[in-house]
Write a protein that holds these residues in place. Structure first.
Motif, PDB file in Angstrom:
ATOM      1  N   PRO A   1       0.840  -1.203   0.000  1.00  0.00           N
ATOM      2  CA  PRO A   1       0.000   0.000   0.000  1.00  0.00           C
ATOM      3  C   PRO A   1       0.876   1.256   0.000  1.00  0.00           C
ATOM      4  O   PRO A   1       1.933   1.298   0.638  1.00  0.00           O
ATOM      5  N   MET A   2       0.450   2.260  -0.722  1.00  0.00           N
ATOM      6  CA  MET A   2       1.173   3.521  -0.812  1.00  0.00           C
ATOM      7  C   MET A   2       0.196   4.679  -0.672  1.00  0.00           C
ATOM      8  O   MET A   2      -0.989   4.542  -0.961  1.00  0.00           O
ATOM      9  N   ARG A   3       0.737   5.835  -0.247  1.00  0.00           N
ATOM     10  CA  ARG A   3      -0.096   7.020  -0.170  1.00  0.00           C
ATOM     11  C   ARG A   3       0.731   8.247  -0.456  1.00  0.00           C
ATOM     12  O   ARG A   3       1.970   8.227  -0.395  1.00  0.00           O
ATOM     13  N   CYS A   4       0.054   9.325  -0.795  1.00  0.00           N
ATOM     14  CA  CYS A   4       0.724  10.602  -1.006  1.00  0.00           C
ATOM     15  C   CYS A   4      -0.273  11.709  -0.749  1.00  0.00           C
ATOM     16  O   CYS A   4      -1.486  11.480  -0.688  1.00  0.00           O
ATOM     17  N   ALA A   5       0.253  12.899  -0.588  1.00  0.00           N
ATOM     18  CA  ALA A   5      -0.588  14.062  -0.342  1.00  0.00           C
ATOM     19  C   ALA A   5      -0.840  14.807  -1.639  1.00  0.00           C
ATOM     20  O   ALA A   5       0.039  14.908  -2.505  1.00  0.00           O
ATOM     21  N   VAL A   6      -2.051  15.312  -1.787  1.00  0.00           N
ATOM     22  CA  VAL A   6      -2.411  16.155  -2.922  1.00  0.00           C
ATOM     23  C   VAL A   6      -3.190  17.346  -2.390  1.00  0.00           C
ATOM     24  O   VAL A   6      -3.713  17.316  -1.272  1.00  0.00           O
ATOM     25  N   ALA A   7      -3.250  18.400  -3.205  1.00  0.00           N
ATOM     26  CA  ALA A   7      -4.102  19.521  -2.831  1.00  0.00           C
ATOM     27  C   ALA A   7      -5.549  19.054  -2.853  1.00  0.00           C
ATOM     28  O   ALA A   7      -5.976  18.418  -3.817  1.00  0.00           O
ATOM     29  N   PRO A   8      -6.305  19.310  -1.807  1.00  0.00           N
ATOM     30  CA  PRO A   8      -7.661  18.747  -1.728  1.00  0.00           C
ATOM     31  C   PRO A   8      -8.549  19.217  -2.873  1.00  0.00           C
ATOM     32  O   PRO A   8      -8.486  20.361  -3.309  1.00  0.00           O
ATOM     33  N   ALA A   9      -9.356  18.309  -3.362  1.00  0.00           N
ATOM     34  CA  ALA A   9     -10.406  18.648  -4.314  1.00  0.00           C
ATOM     35  C   ALA A   9     -11.731  18.660  -3.555  1.00  0.00           C
ATOM     36  O   ALA A   9     -11.979  17.808  -2.700  1.00  0.00           O
ATOM     37  N   THR A  10     -12.553  19.633  -3.867  1.00  0.00           N
ATOM     38  CA  THR A  10     -13.818  19.738  -3.136  1.00  0.00           C
ATOM     39  C   THR A  10     -14.658  18.473  -3.312  1.00  0.00           C
ATOM     40  O   THR A  10     -15.184  17.910  -2.359  1.00  0.00           O
TER      41      THR A  10
END
Length: 539
Positions: free
Chosen positions: A490-499
């Motif tokens: 499993p992997m994850r990353c941060a992104v700018a939130p989308a509404t």
């Protein structure tokens, strides 16, 4: 950049499907696929959503190199059927919205071609490249006829190189003719004749084999590019809806020269095929001993990176501008299938999500849509072996249609098949996967429909890379967020939130605020309905 007529409008929407005709469908029970067999299976391609097919060479040949040794460019090999059979295939394909392209072997012929048979008896014939008596330079082959000296092959010894001239002259090598010598001029004219013949019968264009191989000792491929530029200008006038796809592997050179598109390949270009191999090549199957070992991105251990591919794609795209396209194949007749070696079927969905949403023209190799595997250990067949670890036969086995005899490929006895079937008891089939909504085939069909229905997923729309790692995250056209995780962890990353995001096709991917989480081999295509996701630091 030379000004050409814009590419036909249909090309930007092309979803290519490569058919190795010997192995696709056999209609007459001789163990070898044929035109009528392809025609009988066109409904599969139409159902899948494919709209452009290219066929490996179908011309008269002794088949020392599976048809890439052409003995007559204007006649079809009887193993595939008649001219009427091909014409019917083209008509039936067009009726289903599918265009058909042939494979043009431009740089060489078979040593059985009448041109070469004449040249081996005539010292004044310059259609091929000949060193005089007393000279057998490196790479040349002694004359098999009464003509003294030796000829230059293009690949195997039985594939003499057509003479398109040399880009550099040398006084000690008088056989280096200029590109405007009579033989090279005749060969350029012959290419036009061959192309005009088949395009006049309704074919939609050509994939050109070894397109960079024409002019020898050609620095920067300038003279070879000039030949294709000349041919493109002719094509634009004579057949404006036809296209040329190059087996060159360097779009920055081939597209400005006149090709409408070039494939990222396992060879070619300044990085020797790194763009493609850094994605798929897992060191199994068709492996060139000269290649440097590398960790591909679609690797279960997560040792690769998408960055080599992205960098090569960006460089090529910047050089091309709007002049043409880059095609990205899942595999081909010379290179290992996606399902090869340690890669397993559960890794394939993420690969197709990437291929069908990245801004390139997708090219699906027959059988990859069901996850057919590269079959190791097969006998040599029609020149398939290129090295100790490079037997192309493993990528050329019969298409697996159903669970009937010979997987529905042929009614011939098993020992008469062109190549043996994959012996795995759980080999995938079209019939089984069409009946299963969770199958790879069904996913590929949905992805093709999604791509063809959304301009933002086409080759001309923008792409913003949000996270270049595991998972790989990017946004297409400001509207679609794509997530692929080719590794098993499993992997994850941060992104700018989308509404708001709406899942269109996903398995094992969640978006929670500004965090994307993907399980092993997870993937997702999401529509950004209110705001666009952007880059953020990796967590």
């Amino acid at each position: 950049m030379t000004s050409f007529r814009p590419a036909p409008s249909w090309l930007a929407d092309a979803v290519f499907y490569q058919i190795y005709p010997q192995s696709f469908a056999d209609s007459n029970g001789d163990g070898i696929g044929d035109f009528a067999g392809i025609t009988e299976r066109l409904d599969h391609l139409a159902w899948l959503g494919v709209n452009t097919v290219w066929l490996n060479p179908c011309f008269v040949s002794p088949f020392g190199d599976a048809g890439y040794d052409v003995a007559d460019y204007l006649r079809l090999a009887p193993r595939y059927g008649s001219s009427d059979d091909l014409a019917r295939l083209v008509v039936e394909a067009r009726r289903r919205g599918i265009r058909v392209l042939l494979d043009l072997v431009a740089g060489h012929t078979s040593d059985q071609h009448p041109w070469f048979r004449a040249a081996v008896e005539d010292p004044d014939d310059d259609r091929y490249i000949w060193a005089p008596e007393g000279h057998v330079p490196d790479g040349f082959v002694p004359s098999p006829g009464t003509r003294p000296g030796a000829y230059l092959p293009n690949f195997f010894a039985f594939q003499p190189a057509l003479n398109f001239g040399y880009g550099s002259a040398r006084q000690d090598e008088p056989w280096r003719l200029p590109v405007d010598a009579p033989g090279p001029r005749a060969n350029r004219a012959a290419l036009r004749t061959v192309m005009d013949h088949w395009l006049g019968l309704g074919l939609a264009g050509f994939r050109v084999d070894m397109a960079a191989s024409l002019v020898k000792d050609d620095p920067g491929k300038r003279e070879t590019a000039a030949i294709w530029t000349e041919l493109r200008h002719w094509l634009d006038g004579a057949h404006p809806e036809a296209v040329l796809l190059s087996e060159w592997g360097e779009p920055e050179v081939s597209v400005p020269a006149g090709f409408h598109a070039d494939f990222f390949l396992q060879f070619g270009g300044p990085t020797d095929g790194l763009a493609l191999r850094s994605l798929w090549s897992n060191g199994e199957g068709t492996v060139n001993e000269a290649w440097d070992p590398l960790d591909c991105f679609f690797d279960a251990e997560g040792r690769g990176s998408p960055e080599p591919f992205v960098a090569a794609w960006r460089a090529a795209t910047t050089a091309l501008g709007p002049s043409g396209f880059i095609a990205l194949p899942t595999a081909n007749h010379d290179f290992s299938r996606l399902n090869c070696g340690p890669r397993t079927a559960d890794q394939l969905p993420a690969a197709f999500v990437f291929q069908l949403t990245w801004p390139t023209l997708p090219a699906i190799y027959y059988g990859d849509e069901i996850g057919m595997r590269f079959v190791p250990g097969l006998p040599e067949k029609e020149g398939s072996v290129l090295g100790p670890r490079y037997n192309r036969a493993g990528s050329r086995t019969p298409m697996q249609w159903d669970d009937g005899p010979n997987a529905g490929f042929s009614s011939a006895p098993a020992d008469r098949l062109y190549l043996p079937l994959d012996p795995a008891p759980d080999r995938p089939t079209v019939a089984a996967q069409r009946a299963d909504d969770t199958s790879l085939l069904r996913l590929v069909r949905r992805l093709i429909a999604l791509r063809t229905g959304a301009a933002e997923l086409g080759p001309d729309a923008s792409v913003e890379v949000v996270h270049a790692g595991y998972p790989f995250v990017y946004v297409r056209g400001g509207r679609y967020l794509v997530v692929v995780n080719p590794c098993r962890e499993p992997m994850r990353c941060a992104v700018a939130p989308a509404t708001t995001v709406r899942s269109l096709e996903s398995d094992g991917v969640t978006i929670d605020g500004g965090t994307v989480s993907a399980r092993g081999f997870g993937y997702g295509v999401f529509e950004l309905t209110d705001a666009r996701a952007g880059s953020a630091p990796q967590t």
